[in-house]
Design a protein around this motif. Sequence first.
Motif, PDB file in Angstrom:
ATOM      1  N   LEU A  25     -23.159  -3.146  20.416  1.00  0.00           N
ATOM      2  CA  LEU A  25     -22.275  -3.307  19.262  1.00  0.00           C
ATOM      3  C   LEU A  25     -21.067  -2.378  19.331  1.00  0.00           C
ATOM      4  N   VAL A  26     -21.270  -1.099  19.716  1.00  0.00           N
ATOM      5  CA  VAL A  26     -20.121  -0.192  19.805  1.00  0.00           C
ATOM      6  C   VAL A  26     -19.199  -0.594  20.953  1.00  0.00           C
ATOM      7  N   SER A  27     -19.765  -1.188  21.998  1.00  0.00           N
ATOM      8  CA  SER A  27     -18.942  -1.635  23.123  1.00  0.00           C
ATOM      9  C   SER A  27     -18.185  -2.915  22.790  1.00  0.00           C
ATOM     10  N   TYR A  28     -18.803  -3.784  22.000  1.00  0.00           N
ATOM     11  CA  TYR A  28     -18.220  -5.098  21.698  1.00  0.00           C
ATOM     12  C   TYR A  28     -17.011  -4.987  20.773  1.00  0.00           C
ATOM     13  N   MET A  29     -16.876  -3.878  20.057  1.00  0.00           N
ATOM     14  CA  MET A  29     -15.757  -3.709  19.132  1.00  0.00           C
ATOM     15  C   MET A  29     -14.443  -3.450  19.854  1.00  0.00           C
ATOM     16  N   LYS A  30     -14.487  -3.128  21.153  1.00  0.00           N
ATOM     17  CA  LYS A  30     -13.257  -2.788  21.868  1.00  0.00           C
ATOM     18  C   LYS A  30     -13.065  -3.698  23.076  1.00  0.00           C
ATOM     19  N   ASN A  31     -11.793  -3.919  23.426  1.00  0.00           N
ATOM     20  CA  ASN A  31     -11.459  -4.651  24.643  1.00  0.00           C
ATOM     21  C   ASN A  31     -11.522  -3.721  25.840  1.00  0.00           C
ATOM     22  N   GLN A  32     -11.530  -4.307  27.020  1.00  0.00           N
ATOM     23  CA  GLN A  32     -11.595  -3.492  28.224  1.00  0.00           C
ATOM     24  C   GLN A  32     -10.318  -2.675  28.442  1.00  0.00           C
ATOM     25  N   ASN A  33      -9.193  -3.111  27.833  1.00  0.00           N
ATOM     26  CA  ASN A  33      -7.943  -2.354  27.986  1.00  0.00           C
ATOM     27  C   ASN A  33      -7.860  -1.155  27.045  1.00  0.00           C
ATOM     28  N   GLY A  34      -8.940  -0.910  26.260  1.00  0.00           N
ATOM     29  CA  GLY A  34      -8.985   0.265  25.409  1.00  0.00           C
ATOM     30  C   GLY A  34      -8.564   0.038  23.977  1.00  0.00           C
TER      31      GLY A  34
ATOM     32  N   VAL B 180     -25.151   6.059  26.942  1.00  0.00           N
ATOM     33  CA  VAL B 180     -25.831   5.964  25.652  1.00  0.00           C
ATOM     34  C   VAL B 180     -24.916   6.420  24.523  1.00  0.00           C
ATOM     35  N   MET B 181     -24.013   7.320  24.805  1.00  0.00           N
ATOM     36  CA  MET B 181     -23.126   7.852  23.777  1.00  0.00           C
ATOM     37  C   MET B 181     -22.010   6.876  23.416  1.00  0.00           C
ATOM     38  N   TYR B 182     -21.410   6.223  24.424  1.00  0.00           N
ATOM     39  CA  TYR B 182     -20.227   5.385  24.175  1.00  0.00           C
ATOM     40  C   TYR B 182     -20.340   3.961  24.697  1.00  0.00           C
ATOM     41  N   GLY B 183     -21.364   3.638  25.470  1.00  0.00           N
ATOM     42  CA  GLY B 183     -21.437   2.305  26.043  1.00  0.00           C
ATOM     43  C   GLY B 183     -20.317   2.082  27.049  1.00  0.00           C
ATOM     44  N   SER B 184     -19.662   0.934  26.970  1.00  0.00           N
ATOM     45  CA  SER B 184     -18.583   0.603  27.920  1.00  0.00           C
ATOM     46  C   SER B 184     -17.204   0.743  27.286  1.00  0.00           C
TER      47      SER B 184
ATOM     48  N   CYS C 214     -14.405   6.217  27.677  1.00  0.00           N
ATOM     49  CA  CYS C 214     -14.620   7.139  26.561  1.00  0.00           C
ATOM     50  C   CYS C 214     -15.518   8.297  26.971  1.00  0.00           C
ATOM     51  N   ASP C 215     -15.115   9.487  26.567  1.00  0.00           N
ATOM     52  CA  ASP C 215     -15.907  10.686  26.818  1.00  0.00           C
ATOM     53  C   ASP C 215     -15.695  11.651  25.652  1.00  0.00           C
ATOM     54  N   ALA C 216     -16.158  12.875  25.806  1.00  0.00           N
ATOM     55  CA  ALA C 216     -16.084  13.840  24.710  1.00  0.00           C
ATOM     56  C   ALA C 216     -14.655  14.256  24.399  1.00  0.00           C
ATOM     57  N   ASP C 217     -13.714  14.037  25.323  1.00  0.00           N
ATOM     58  CA  ASP C 217     -12.317  14.395  25.090  1.00  0.00           C
ATOM     59  C   ASP C 217     -11.564  13.328  24.313  1.00  0.00           C
ATOM     60  N   ALA C 218     -12.172  12.185  24.085  1.00  0.00           N
ATOM     61  CA  ALA C 218     -11.488  11.074  23.420  1.00  0.00           C
ATOM     62  C   ALA C 218     -11.259  11.401  21.944  1.00  0.00           C
ATOM     63  N   PRO C 219     -10.154  10.917  21.365  1.00  0.00           N
ATOM     64  CA  PRO C 219      -9.920  11.103  19.922  1.00  0.00           C
ATOM     65  C   PRO C 219     -11.034  10.444  19.101  1.00  0.00           C
ATOM     66  N   GLU C 220     -11.326  11.022  17.966  1.00  0.00           N
ATOM     67  CA  GLU C 220     -12.435  10.526  17.148  1.00  0.00           C
ATOM     68  C   GLU C 220     -12.216   9.094  16.682  1.00  0.00           C
ATOM     69  N   ASP C 221     -10.949   8.718  16.431  1.00  0.00           N
ATOM     70  CA  ASP C 221     -10.679   7.380  15.913  1.00  0.00           C
ATOM     71  C   ASP C 221     -10.542   6.338  17.011  1.00  0.00           C
ATOM     72  N   GLN C 222     -10.709   6.743  18.272  1.00  0.00           N
ATOM     73  CA  GLN C 222     -10.554   5.804  19.373  1.00  0.00           C
ATOM     74  C   GLN C 222     -11.884   5.390  20.013  1.00  0.00           C
ATOM     75  N   CYS C 223     -12.895   6.199  19.846  1.00  0.00           N
ATOM     76  CA  CYS C 223     -14.206   5.895  20.446  1.00  0.00           C
ATOM     77  C   CYS C 223     -15.299   6.065  19.388  1.00  0.00           C
TER      78      CYS C 223
END
Length: 525
Positions: free
Chosen positions: A55-64, A421-425, A451-460
């Motif tokens: 579900l968290v992965s499906y909300m975003k496109n592959q281009n970010g 597990v934290m961010y999916g794809s 997405c990793d720990a450096d990503a903005p909170e509203d982006q991942c």
Amino acid sequence: DFRINWGNAILAFCWIYVRKYQSQRESEVVSTITAIFSLAIALITSALLPVDIFLVSYMKNQNGTFKDWANANVSRQIEDTVLYGYYTLYSVILFCVFFWIPFVYFYYEEKDDDDTSKCTQIKTALKYTLGFAVICALLLLVGAFVPLNVPNNKNSTEWEKVKFLFEELGSSHGLAALSFSISSLTLIGMLAAITYTAYGMSALPLNLIKGTRSAAYERLENTEDIEEVEQHIQTIKSKSKDGRPLPARDKRALKQFEERLRTLKKRERHLEFIENSWWTKFCGALRPLKIIWGIFFILVALLFVISLFLSNLDKALHSAGIDSGFIIFGANLSNPLNMLLPLLQTVFPLDYILITIIIMYFIFTSMAGIRNIGIWFFWIRLYKIRRGRTRPQALLFLCMILLLIVLHTSYMIYSLAPQYVMYGSQNYLIETNVTSDNRKGNSTLFVPKRCDADAPEDQCTVTRTYLFLHKFWFFSAAYYFGNWAFLGVFLIGLVVSCCKGKKSVIEGVDEDSDISDDEPSVYSV
């Protein structure tokens, strides 16, 4: 329709599994339904992790970029739905572990006494169940008031960001109480996983590869043993032919030989039945397939163990330490599973298939470990799990152990692939300066990044599983040390399984005195 079919498939599997192992002579409706229901809850709960990641992965496109429908409100609703799904199923598990399963267990224990009435059985069962209810109430009470502020690592700005998410999830004392109770059960599930799953991961593949001994060869050995025991009996009886009484020592020996002879003759009947059974011939035809499955399972176990070792080593070297529960941001040491999942993400839904296979493998190896070891209380063996001969109380224990192990499964998967597990794809966009050959100067481009720990909170969007796992830092620290114990027990189990010979085709017949002689059964796996 899909959800209904999936639910029916889970219930059908649970019914077949319980009916396969329960004793036909001691089967009881309430305990059977309880075992099937508990096993189904365990399997459904284990399916939440891949759903959460999807579900968290499906909300975003592959281009970010976020999809058009995935605005802030919709994303929040999806996250809350997943979180409520976790708490609903976890509440059901809490109810089963602390109320329903203990009540049914003690009710059936009292039923063994023919003199007690149903009213007395219910009162006695409720009296013992009250002790479990008190433990549950204490855990909920402690969880409601336990301080959630984790000791802060001042040198880590990443920790401050994740800590905010913890506080956001823990704003309700009621949910915190439930979370603490579930985390306490997860800790017990970790001990069960160390005991049963770690051994099952080595025992299941090697048993499939080695197979069982030949029924014909065992029958020949058994015939020789019968002849030898009969000869000993004749020798002892010959001492009393002239009317002299046998010494006490000879009487004891005669009794032991006669008991041994009864067991051997019982084995003879079972071996004869198995040797001529169509099921034995069918299993013999499937022998090459079992070897292939055994090799596949041992490869999955090695992938699991190597990934867990590297992930734990990464935490030991690069985490914020024990005060933060050994939380790690990203992966500094690559492990096979963490490398494989991003590759599979490019072809939907291979990554979800792999994570589902690993979860199911974790559960089935747990079942195999419980079958091989049995149910123990310290050094006392309480019950054995045998095909067609398992008592209702043992089935209830089996389902309770599986419920606890399933709670620990999510953390094990997180340990194997923390970033997945934290961010999916999910990807997010970062600015990159590009120098153009045609123009003088630099231009700015937005390129996708994982997405990793450096990503903005509203982006991942962080999965609810991750936030739930790290709600209490001291539990996370205990899980970390539990992973090292899991690896140690797996290695010990691997050595033991390699040294053990082939299992008898009727393993346990000479141990179980309650087996009916006129109801032989096939005991080979």
